[in-house]
Design an enzyme around this catalytic site. Sequence first.
Site, mmCIF file in Angstrom:
data_model
loop_
_atom_site.group_PDB
_atom_site.id
_atom_site.type_symbol
_atom_site.label_atom_id
_atom_site.label_comp_id
_atom_site.label_asym_id
_atom_site.label_seq_id
_atom_site.Cartn_x
_atom_site.Cartn_y
_atom_site.Cartn_z
ATOM 1 N N GLY A 1 16.921 24.083 6.999
ATOM 2 C CA GLY A 1 18.021 24.668 8.088
ATOM 3 C C GLY A 1 18.584 25.959 7.326
ATOM 4 O O GLY A 1 18.413 26.047 6.212
ATOM 5 N N GLN B 1 25.344 31.731 5.842
ATOM 6 C CA GLN B 1 24.799 31.643 4.699
ATOM 7 C C GLN B 1 24.247 33.000 4.312
ATOM 8 O O GLN B 1 23.906 33.325 3.132
ATOM 9 C CB GLN B 1 23.841 30.407 4.469
ATOM 10 C CG GLN B 1 24.269 29.224 4.385
ATOM 11 C CD GLN B 1 23.370 27.991 4.430
ATOM 12 O OE1 GLN B 1 22.657 27.611 5.328
ATOM 13 N NE2 GLN B 1 22.971 27.596 3.092
ATOM 14 N N HIS C 1 28.685 24.355 7.442
ATOM 15 C CA HIS C 1 28.684 26.172 6.969
ATOM 16 C C HIS C 1 29.419 26.673 7.937
ATOM 17 O O HIS C 1 30.055 27.536 7.268
ATOM 18 C CB HIS C 1 27.120 26.410 7.040
ATOM 19 C CG HIS C 1 26.515 26.140 5.659
ATOM 20 N ND1 HIS C 1 26.871 26.299 4.439
ATOM 21 C CD2 HIS C 1 25.572 25.118 5.411
ATOM 22 C CE1 HIS C 1 26.115 25.843 3.508
ATOM 23 N NE2 HIS C 1 25.136 25.366 4.120
ATOM 24 N N CYS D 1 21.176 22.192 -1.063
ATOM 25 C CA CYS D 1 21.523 23.316 0.000
ATOM 26 C C CYS D 1 21.204 24.669 -0.602
ATOM 27 O O CYS D 1 21.129 24.861 -1.814
ATOM 28 C CB CYS D 1 23.304 23.474 -0.199
ATOM 29 S SG CYS D 1 23.957 24.633 0.743
ATOM 30 N N LEU D 2 20.645 25.483 0.136
ATOM 31 C CA LEU D 2 20.221 26.518 -0.218
ATOM 32 C C LEU D 2 21.200 27.638 -0.973
ATOM 33 O O LEU D 2 20.803 28.664 -1.685
ATOM 34 C CB LEU D 2 19.561 27.400 0.879
ATOM 35 C CG LEU D 2 18.138 26.570 1.623
ATOM 36 C CD1 LEU D 2 17.715 27.659 2.796
ATOM 37 C CD2 LEU D 2 17.218 26.360 0.719
ATOM 38 N N HIS E 1 25.090 18.997 8.344
ATOM 39 C CA HIS E 1 25.417 20.090 7.099
ATOM 40 C C HIS E 1 25.461 21.437 7.659
ATOM 41 O O HIS E 1 26.226 22.294 7.006
ATOM 42 C CB HIS E 1 24.034 19.840 6.309
ATOM 43 C CG HIS E 1 23.840 20.665 5.006
ATOM 44 N ND1 HIS E 1 23.920 20.254 3.804
ATOM 45 C CD2 HIS E 1 23.617 21.994 5.121
ATOM 46 C CE1 HIS E 1 23.956 21.187 2.981
ATOM 47 N NE2 HIS E 1 23.662 22.445 3.652
ATOM 48 N N GLU E 2 24.824 21.889 8.509
ATOM 49 C CA GLU E 2 24.948 23.396 8.998
ATOM 50 C C GLU E 2 26.255 23.459 9.720
ATOM 51 O O GLU E 2 26.526 24.371 9.715
ATOM 52 C CB GLU E 2 23.739 23.497 9.798
ATOM 53 C CG GLU E 2 22.012 23.285 9.404
ATOM 54 C CD GLU E 2 21.798 23.892 8.108
ATOM 55 O OE1 GLU E 2 21.019 23.549 7.476
ATOM 56 O OE2 GLU E 2 22.640 24.839 7.816
HETATM 57 O O1 LIG Z 1 21.529 24.889 2.858
HETATM 58 C C1 LIG Z 1 21.063 24.688 3.937
HETATM 59 O O2 LIG Z 1 21.751 24.763 5.029
HETATM 60 C C2 LIG Z 1 19.835 24.267 4.055
HETATM 61 C C3 LIG Z 1 19.802 22.739 3.786
HETATM 62 C C4 LIG Z 1 19.671 21.792 4.681
HETATM 63 C C5 LIG Z 1 19.608 20.467 4.484
HETATM 64 C C6 LIG Z 1 19.001 19.716 3.318
HETATM 65 C C7 LIG Z 1 19.104 18.454 3.150
HETATM 66 C C8 LIG Z 1 19.941 17.643 3.833
HETATM 67 C C9 LIG Z 1 20.580 18.041 5.090
HETATM 68 C C10 LIG Z 1 20.383 19.648 5.264
HETATM 69 C C11 LIG Z 1 18.168 22.488 2.996
HETATM 70 O O3 LIG Z 1 17.287 22.921 3.721
HETATM 71 S S1 LIG Z 1 17.922 22.000 1.583
HETATM 72 C C12 LIG Z 1 16.174 22.142 0.923
HETATM 73 C C13 LIG Z 1 15.582 20.861 1.620
HETATM 74 O O4 LIG Z 1 14.637 21.326 2.270
HETATM 75 C C14 LIG Z 1 15.912 19.494 1.554
HETATM 76 C C15 LIG Z 1 16.700 19.014 0.542
HETATM 77 C C16 LIG Z 1 16.973 17.996 0.680
HETATM 78 C C17 LIG Z 1 16.564 16.845 1.627
HETATM 79 C C18 LIG Z 1 15.704 17.159 2.612
HETATM 80 C C19 LIG Z 1 15.091 18.659 2.556
HETATM 81 ZN ZN LIG Z 2 23.610 24.131 3.154
#
Ligand SMILES: O=C(O)C[C@@H](Cc1ccccc1)C(=O)SCC(=O)c1ccccc1
Ligand SMILES: [Zn+2]
Length: 170
Positions: A45, A50, A137, A91-92, A133-134
Amino acid sequence: ALLPILSYPDPRLRTIAKPVKEVTAEIKTLISDMIETMYDAQGIGLAASQVDRHIQLIVMDLSEDKNAPRVFINPKVTPLVEEKQPYEEGCLSVPDVYDKVERPKKVRIEALDENGDVIDEVVEGLLAVCIQHEMDHLNGVIFVDYLSRLKQTRARDKVRKVLKIREKQG
Ligand SMILES: O=C(O)C[C@@H](Cc1ccccc1)C(=O)SCC(=O)c1ccccc1
Ligand SMILES: [Zn+2]
């Protein structure tokens, strides 16, 4: 084009996003740039906040083959149950930091897609975790805000280290 992703604790990540009035050509370009940036960063996401664009726009792709991107414009998320579920989030904007966060298990998503068509869905699982989560943000909230002070300090130090290494790699 790839867009730079803001890193915690950059104060710009705390900006409240404004509603999108009209899906202009410029916004369509931003959408495709955000999708490209999300894939490049190996995310599932990405919120416009971001990439330092403070409008209510989220892109997401939970598919295996990374070929099913979804766009949510002016999203509204409503928890449908009290029950919360823990999930190991990342989170990125907080690279290499992962920790458990509890969020409502089932939510309703109301939004517009990139064509201005209405989205109105009830979701659970990773999609529910990710959209919440988004949404955070867009409201200037980062998942580390739910963790202890100690873990927030460790997250700050970790991000500083990761950014130094990335700088050296060029
Ligand atoms: O920073 C962001 O919004 C992207 C984030 C979204 C997210 C990850 C995990 C749970 C909820 C939302 C990411 O994509 S982090 C990297 C990722 O692909 C990931 C990390 C942990 C679990 C599943 C995916
Ligand atoms: Zn995030």
